[in-house]
Design a protein around this motif. Structure first.
Motif, PDB file in Angstrom:
ATOM      1  N   ALA A  60       0.846  -1.190   0.000  1.00  0.00           N
ATOM      2  CA  ALA A  60       0.000   0.000   0.000  1.00  0.00           C
ATOM      3  C   ALA A  60       0.884   1.244   0.000  1.00  0.00           C
ATOM      4  N   VAL A  61       0.450   2.256  -0.749  1.00  0.00           N
ATOM      5  CA  VAL A  61       1.222   3.494  -0.852  1.00  0.00           C
ATOM      6  C   VAL A  61       0.289   4.684  -0.677  1.00  0.00           C
ATOM      7  N   ASN A  62       0.702   5.631   0.143  1.00  0.00           N
ATOM      8  CA  ASN A  62      -0.042   6.878   0.301  1.00  0.00           C
ATOM      9  C   ASN A  62       0.869   8.049  -0.013  1.00  0.00           C
ATOM     10  N   LEU A  63       0.325   9.028  -0.731  1.00  0.00           N
ATOM     11  CA  LEU A  63       1.063  10.245  -1.062  1.00  0.00           C
ATOM     12  C   LEU A  63       0.546  11.389  -0.202  1.00  0.00           C
ATOM     13  N   ASP A  64       1.408  11.890   0.686  1.00  0.00           N
ATOM     14  CA  ASP A  64       1.108  13.077   1.476  1.00  0.00           C
ATOM     15  C   ASP A  64       1.466  14.278   0.609  1.00  0.00           C
ATOM     16  N   GLN A  65       0.436  15.017   0.149  1.00  0.00           N
ATOM     17  CA  GLN A  65       0.647  16.108  -0.793  1.00  0.00           C
ATOM     18  C   GLN A  65       0.855  17.466  -0.126  1.00  0.00           C
ATOM     19  N   GLY A  66       1.043  17.434   1.192  1.00  0.00           N
ATOM     20  CA  GLY A  66       1.320  18.682   1.889  1.00  0.00           C
ATOM     21  C   GLY A  66       0.094  19.535   2.144  1.00  0.00           C
ATOM     22  N   GLN A  67      -1.087  18.928   2.119  1.00  0.00           N
ATOM     23  CA  GLN A  67      -2.297  19.695   2.401  1.00  0.00           C
ATOM     24  C   GLN A  67      -2.324  20.099   3.872  1.00  0.00           C
ATOM     25  N   PRO A  68      -2.712  21.324   4.175  1.00  0.00           N
ATOM     26  CA  PRO A  68      -2.778  21.769   5.562  1.00  0.00           C
ATOM     27  C   PRO A  68      -3.684  20.867   6.389  1.00  0.00           C
ATOM     28  N   GLY A  69      -3.200  20.425   7.520  1.00  0.00           N
ATOM     29  CA  GLY A  69      -3.999  19.602   8.414  1.00  0.00           C
ATOM     30  C   GLY A  69      -4.071  18.145   8.032  1.00  0.00           C
ATOM     31  N   PHE A  70      -3.290  17.714   7.030  1.00  0.00           N
ATOM     32  CA  PHE A  70      -3.340  16.308   6.635  1.00  0.00           C
ATOM     33  C   PHE A  70      -2.875  15.429   7.802  1.00  0.00           C
ATOM     34  N   PRO A  71      -3.699  14.464   8.234  1.00  0.00           N
ATOM     35  CA  PRO A  71      -3.349  13.627   9.395  1.00  0.00           C
ATOM     36  C   PRO A  71      -2.353  12.531   9.012  1.00  0.00           C
ATOM     37  N   THR A  72      -1.086  12.823   9.159  1.00  0.00           N
ATOM     38  CA  THR A  72      -0.050  11.904   8.686  1.00  0.00           C
ATOM     39  C   THR A  72       0.014  10.594   9.470  1.00  0.00           C
ATOM     40  N   ASP A  73      -0.644  10.536  10.619  1.00  0.00           N
ATOM     41  CA  ASP A  73      -0.550   9.334  11.447  1.00  0.00           C
ATOM     42  C   ASP A  73      -1.627   8.298  11.143  1.00  0.00           C
ATOM     43  N   VAL A  74      -2.722   8.694  10.465  1.00  0.00           N
ATOM     44  CA  VAL A  74      -3.880   7.812  10.310  1.00  0.00           C
ATOM     45  C   VAL A  74      -3.551   6.569   9.494  1.00  0.00           C
ATOM     46  N   LEU A  75      -3.053   6.750   8.288  1.00  0.00           N
ATOM     47  CA  LEU A  75      -2.805   5.605   7.420  1.00  0.00           C
ATOM     48  C   LEU A  75      -1.666   4.717   7.912  1.00  0.00           C
ATOM     49  N   PRO A  76      -0.533   5.276   8.365  1.00  0.00           N
ATOM     50  CA  PRO A  76       0.514   4.390   8.895  1.00  0.00           C
ATOM     51  C   PRO A  76       0.020   3.521  10.040  1.00  0.00           C
ATOM     52  N   ARG A  77      -0.774   4.106  10.948  1.00  0.00           N
ATOM     53  CA  ARG A  77      -1.288   3.329  12.078  1.00  0.00           C
ATOM     54  C   ARG A  77      -2.247   2.242  11.587  1.00  0.00           C
ATOM     55  N   TYR A  78      -3.139   2.601  10.675  1.00  0.00           N
ATOM     56  CA  TYR A  78      -4.108   1.643  10.145  1.00  0.00           C
ATOM     57  C   TYR A  78      -3.398   0.486   9.449  1.00  0.00           C
ATOM     58  N   LEU A  79      -2.446   0.789   8.585  1.00  0.00           N
ATOM     59  CA  LEU A  79      -1.764  -0.245   7.808  1.00  0.00           C
ATOM     60  C   LEU A  79      -0.861  -1.104   8.685  1.00  0.00           C
ATOM     61  N   THR A  80      -0.246  -0.496   9.685  1.00  0.00           N
ATOM     62  CA  THR A  80       0.590  -1.262  10.607  1.00  0.00           C
ATOM     63  C   THR A  80      -0.267  -2.235  11.414  1.00  0.00           C
ATOM     64  N   GLU A  81      -1.412  -1.755  11.885  1.00  0.00           N
ATOM     65  CA  GLU A  81      -2.319  -2.631  12.641  1.00  0.00           C
ATOM     66  C   GLU A  81      -2.835  -3.779  11.778  1.00  0.00           C
ATOM     67  N   ARG A  82      -3.023  -3.512  10.488  1.00  0.00           N
ATOM     68  CA  ARG A  82      -3.491  -4.550   9.573  1.00  0.00           C
ATOM     69  C   ARG A  82      -2.355  -5.471   9.123  1.00  0.00           C
ATOM     70  N   GLY A  83      -1.120  -5.092   9.383  1.00  0.00           N
ATOM     71  CA  GLY A  83       0.015  -5.892   8.951  1.00  0.00           C
ATOM     72  C   GLY A  83       0.261  -5.814   7.456  1.00  0.00           C
TER      73      GLY A  83
END
Length: 303
Positions: free
Chosen positions: A80-103
């Motif tokens: 899985a790949v997510n692109l953080d495009q630098g949008q103000p307020g983008f929650p950078t922790d949401v996807l890493p935590r979700y994907l890590t929990e899912r393995g």
């Protein structure tokens, strides 16, 4: 800048769905499996880069591919790949935590396309075209870096139909989104496994799964987008005439070039006075009853 994480090399991650939610996933998996089979989207040994935006469609796509990875008779990888495009307020922790929990193995790319889009877009104009171009470039480049053989996007049936009518109304072209294509740079293959899946099915499934949705504040906050207008038109058609969108999607798989007007697709100039098969131009219309997803139950991939 890219951060990559991998799970422990145990078994393929589970979708984490309860029985009731799993039932909502079944028709989506069937339709996706049919599309994958019809267009040979995934082959043995593929490394599939799943582009995860944080929206309902890409979360559902990931669940579908994880499910098929367990059931398919062929081995393939998922990252899985997510692109953080630098949008103000983008929650950078949401996807890493979700994907890590899912393995799920994943990469996070950080590239400030937001500032570029805001700088280059004139007031009153939509940001979609430039944003999409910059996003594609970053994803294509990353796919090459990680050795991905396929790039999976979460566009569904309704996205494809919206694109068809956008091109028809505003571009004077009969053109939609193909389920499978070669990327702009010629080095990647892009696939859309949800090409046969109605958005309504995805909405029901995503609500049941309660995905941690990340809204797109860059383009989603812009009102009066033509795509939104077209989407509302299609929704209205489906409400008034259930099944109409299925028929339009089916029509995209049954093109008759000789009965259109594109001279590059059919040699009208060379038609003889006595056609080999005779003229059917004034025959009654035929409305075949063949189902759009016929034979889906026989797919080995679905297990």
């Amino acid at each position: 800048m890219t951060h990559t994480a991998s799970p422990t090399p145990a078994s393929t991650p589970d979708t984490g769905t309860a029985p009731a939610t799993a039932r909502l996933l079944q028709p989506i998996v069937r339709a996706a499996g049919q599309a994958i089979s019809d267009y040979r989207m995934i082959e043995s040994g593929d490394r599939v880069m799943v582009c995860l935006s944080g929206g309902k469609d890409s979360y559902t796509l990931l669940d579908v591919l994880l499910h098929l990875q367990r059931k398919a008779p062929i081995p393939f990888e998922i990252i899985a790949v997510n692109l953080d495009q630098g949008q103000p307020g983008f929650p950078t922790d949401v996807l890493p935590r979700y994907l890590t929990e899912r393995g799920v193995p994943h990469s996070l790319i950080r590239q400030d396309t937001y500032s570029v889009v805001q700088e280059k877009t004139r007031p009153g104009k939509t940001t979609c075209a430039l944003c999409s171009r910059l996003r594609r470039g970053a994803l294509y480049r990353h796919a090459r870096e990680i050795g991905a053989t396929k790039i999976a996007l979460g566009h569904h049936r309704d996205d494809i139909l919206e694109t068809l009518f956008m091109n028809l109304f505003f571009g004077a072209r009969l053109k939609a989104m193909p389920p499978k294509l070669q990327s702009d740079d010629g080095t990647n293959v892009v696939i859309r496994p949800l090409a046969y899946v109605p958005e309504a099915d995805i909405i029901r499934y995503a609500q049941a799964r309660a995905f941690p949705i990340i809204p797109c504040n860059l383009c989603g906050s812009q009102e009066n987008l033509q795509r939104k207008v077209v989407g509302e038109m299609l929704e209205g058609w489906e409400r008034e005439h259930p099944g109409r969108l299925t028929n339009i999607a089916r029509a995209l798989t049954r093109v008759t070039p000789s009965h259109l007007m594109d001279r590059t697709l059919f040699d009208f100039a060379s038609l003889s006075v006595t056609p080999a098969e005779g003229d059917r131009g004034f025959d009654p219309d035929e409305y075949p009853q063949r189902e759009f997803l016929s034979g889906v139950q026989e797919l080995d991939m679905l297990g």
